[in-house]
Design a protein around this motif. Structure first.
Motif, short mmCIF file in Angstrom:
data_model
loop_
_atom_site.label_atom_id
_atom_site.label_comp_id
_atom_site.label_asym_id
_atom_site.label_seq_id
_atom_site.Cartn_x
_atom_site.Cartn_y
_atom_site.Cartn_z
N LYS A 44 3.40 3.33 5.60
CA LYS A 44 4.74 2.31 5.98
C LYS A 44 4.22 1.08 6.41
CE LYS A 44 9.09 2.61 7.99
NZ LYS A 44 9.98 3.43 8.87
N ARG A 45 3.42 1.07 7.50
CA ARG A 45 2.99 -0.21 8.04
C ARG A 45 2.16 -1.22 7.33
NH1 ARG A 45 -0.51 2.19 13.46
NH2 ARG A 45 1.26 3.55 14.37
N MET A 46 1.30 -0.56 6.33
CA MET A 46 0.75 -1.52 5.30
C MET A 46 1.77 -2.25 4.68
SD MET A 46 -2.55 0.60 3.96
CE MET A 46 -3.00 -0.96 2.87
N GLY A 47 2.75 -1.59 3.97
CA GLY A 47 3.63 -2.23 3.11
C GLY A 47 4.51 -3.26 3.78
N THR A 48 4.91 -2.87 5.00
CA THR A 48 5.53 -3.99 5.96
C THR A 48 4.68 -5.23 6.25
OG1 THR A 48 6.84 -2.17 7.24
CG2 THR A 48 6.61 -4.42 8.39
N TYR A 49 3.15 -5.09 6.38
CA TYR A 49 2.61 -6.29 6.43
C TYR A 49 2.34 -7.17 5.20
CZ TYR A 49 1.28 -4.60 11.05
OH TYR A 49 1.40 -4.27 12.60
N LEU A 50 2.24 -6.23 4.34
CA LEU A 50 1.85 -6.94 2.77
C LEU A 50 2.99 -7.68 2.31
CD1 LEU A 50 -0.09 -4.11 1.04
CD2 LEU A 50 -0.98 -6.37 1.48
N ALA A 51 4.14 -7.44 2.78
CA ALA A 51 5.55 -8.13 2.38
C ALA A 51 5.43 -9.54 2.74
CB ALA A 51 6.73 -7.56 2.97
N ARG A 52 4.56 -9.96 3.44
CA ARG A 52 4.56 -11.41 3.95
C ARG A 52 3.07 -11.93 4.33
NH1 ARG A 52 7.42 -15.74 5.86
NH2 ARG A 52 6.79 -16.76 7.76
N TYR A 53 2.36 -10.89 4.57
CA TYR A 53 0.88 -11.35 5.30
C TYR A 53 -0.39 -10.43 4.40
CZ TYR A 53 3.84 -12.28 9.34
OH TYR A 53 4.89 -12.70 10.21
N PRO A 54 -1.51 -11.28 4.36
CA PRO A 54 -2.69 -10.60 3.72
C PRO A 54 -3.05 -9.22 4.50
CG PRO A 54 -3.33 -12.46 5.01
CD PRO A 54 -1.80 -12.63 4.96
N TYR A 55 -3.55 -8.47 3.57
CA TYR A 55 -4.08 -7.14 4.15
C TYR A 55 -5.55 -6.73 3.18
CZ TYR A 55 -3.44 -2.73 6.74
OH TYR A 55 -3.79 -1.58 7.57
N LEU A 56 -6.58 -7.03 3.86
CA LEU A 56 -7.94 -7.04 2.87
C LEU A 56 -8.69 -5.99 3.40
CD1 LEU A 56 -8.53 -10.90 3.62
CD2 LEU A 56 -7.20 -9.73 1.81
N ALA A 57 -9.52 -5.50 2.38
CA ALA A 57 -10.59 -4.51 2.50
C ALA A 57 -11.89 -4.87 2.06
CB ALA A 57 -10.18 -3.18 1.64
N ALA A 58 -12.85 -4.29 2.92
CA ALA A 58 -14.25 -4.67 2.51
C ALA A 58 -14.91 -3.64 1.89
CB ALA A 58 -14.86 -4.76 3.72
N ILE A 59 -15.56 -3.79 0.72
CA ILE A 59 -16.07 -2.81 -0.35
C ILE A 59 -17.64 -2.77 -0.22
CG2 ILE A 59 -15.91 -2.06 -2.51
CD1 ILE A 59 -13.44 -1.98 -1.12
N ASP A 60 -18.20 -1.51 -0.15
CA ASP A 60 -19.66 -1.62 -0.43
C ASP A 60 -19.72 -1.33 -1.92
OD1 ASP A 60 -22.16 -0.80 -0.37
OD2 ASP A 60 -22.27 0.43 1.56
N CYS A 61 -20.44 -2.25 -2.42
CA CYS A 61 -20.62 -2.18 -3.88
C CYS A 61 -21.71 -1.29 -4.28
CB CYS A 61 -20.79 -3.72 -4.68
SG CYS A 61 -19.49 -4.68 -4.03
N GLU A 62 -22.69 -1.06 -3.19
CA GLU A 62 -23.94 -0.40 -3.55
C GLU A 62 -23.70 1.06 -3.30
OE1 GLU A 62 -27.07 -1.82 -1.45
OE2 GLU A 62 -27.30 -3.72 -2.75
N HIS A 63 -22.38 1.54 -2.72
CA HIS A 63 -21.94 2.88 -2.46
C HIS A 63 -20.81 3.54 -3.07
CE1 HIS A 63 -25.57 2.22 0.40
NE2 HIS A 63 -25.52 3.51 0.28
N ASP A 64 -20.59 3.15 -4.50
CA ASP A 64 -19.65 3.66 -4.95
C ASP A 64 -18.06 2.93 -4.36
OD1 ASP A 64 -21.02 5.60 -6.50
OD2 ASP A 64 -20.69 7.11 -4.69
N ASP A 65 -18.44 1.70 -4.27
CA ASP A 65 -17.01 0.92 -3.82
C ASP A 65 -16.44 1.46 -2.57
OD1 ASP A 65 -17.83 -0.93 -5.55
OD2 ASP A 65 -16.36 -0.30 -7.18
#
Length: 211
Positions: A44-65
């Motif tokens: 629910k918190r994520m959805g509230t932020y994403l309605a106006r603001y960026p929410y970003l994730a860092a992905i490890d490409c060498e370990h199954d994303d």
């Protein structure tokens, strides 16, 4: 950092992000939250932020994303005069320190916020008068390295693990402040056209030109 990529987080990432966040709640004073949110509440918190603001994730490409960190922005204050300022948060999976994950996340977040028209990044950083097993000054030092300035400190305002901790406000100006400031572009209006890697390259080139 070809092994780490940044992408926009979605609600499908909520469980992985919560797994990164919960140890900070349970074992550190980095956050003053004392009970991890449920998956439902976190989503629910994520959805509230994403309605106006960026929410970003860092992905490890060498370990199954695998998701190894995340960052997001939220409102600094609710009144419209504060529309151009945000409060930022960042969490990197414990054990990932030293790989540059935090820097890449914050560089990307700043680039997106600038694209939206925001001018101020603000961060509330837990600060120990004396470092202990629950809290060091790593977060404070990280924000300084990222160009944030120390503004002031609230002393002994957070109580956790039977100890009192301070909280510092830190700030970074990322765009000009104009008499007639253009309105903010909500994140959903931009997300499908954003090239995050290109934004970071442009931001790094701009900073290089300033030095």
């Amino acid at each position: 950092m070809t092994d780490i990529k940044i992408r926009i987080a979605t609600l499908k990432d909520a469980e992985a992000l919560l797994a990164i966040y919960s140890p900070y709640v349970l074992n550190t004073a980095v956050t003053f939250e004392d009970t991890p949110p449920t998956l439902e509440e976190f989503s629910k918190r994520m959805g509230t932020y994403l309605a106006r603001y960026p929410y970003l994730a860092a992905i490890d490409c060498e370990h199954d994303d695998e998701v190894v960190g995340f960052t997001y922005a939220g409102p600094f204050k609710q009144r419209s005069a504060y529309d151009w300022a945000v409060e930022t948060s960042i969490y990197v999976r414990q054990g990932e320190r030293g790989r540059g994950v935090g820097r890449l996340l914050y560089e990307t977040l700043e680039a997106v916020l600038r694209k939206q028209g925001f001018t101020n990044m603000n961060a509330a950083v837990a600060y120990p008068l004396k470092e202990d097993e629950y809290l060091t000054r790593n977060s404070f030092n990280f924000h300084e390295r990222m160009g944030f300035s120390y503004l002031g400190r609230f002393t002994k305002c957070g109580h956790k693990f039977g100890r009192w901790y301070d909280m510092c406000w830190m700030e970074k100006h990322i765009a000009p402040h104009l008499a007639q400031q253009p309105p903010i572009v909500p994140f959903p209006a931009l997300r499908d056209q954003l090239d995050l890697e290109e934004l970071v390259r442009e931001a790094r080139a701009r900073r290089a030109g300033e030095h």
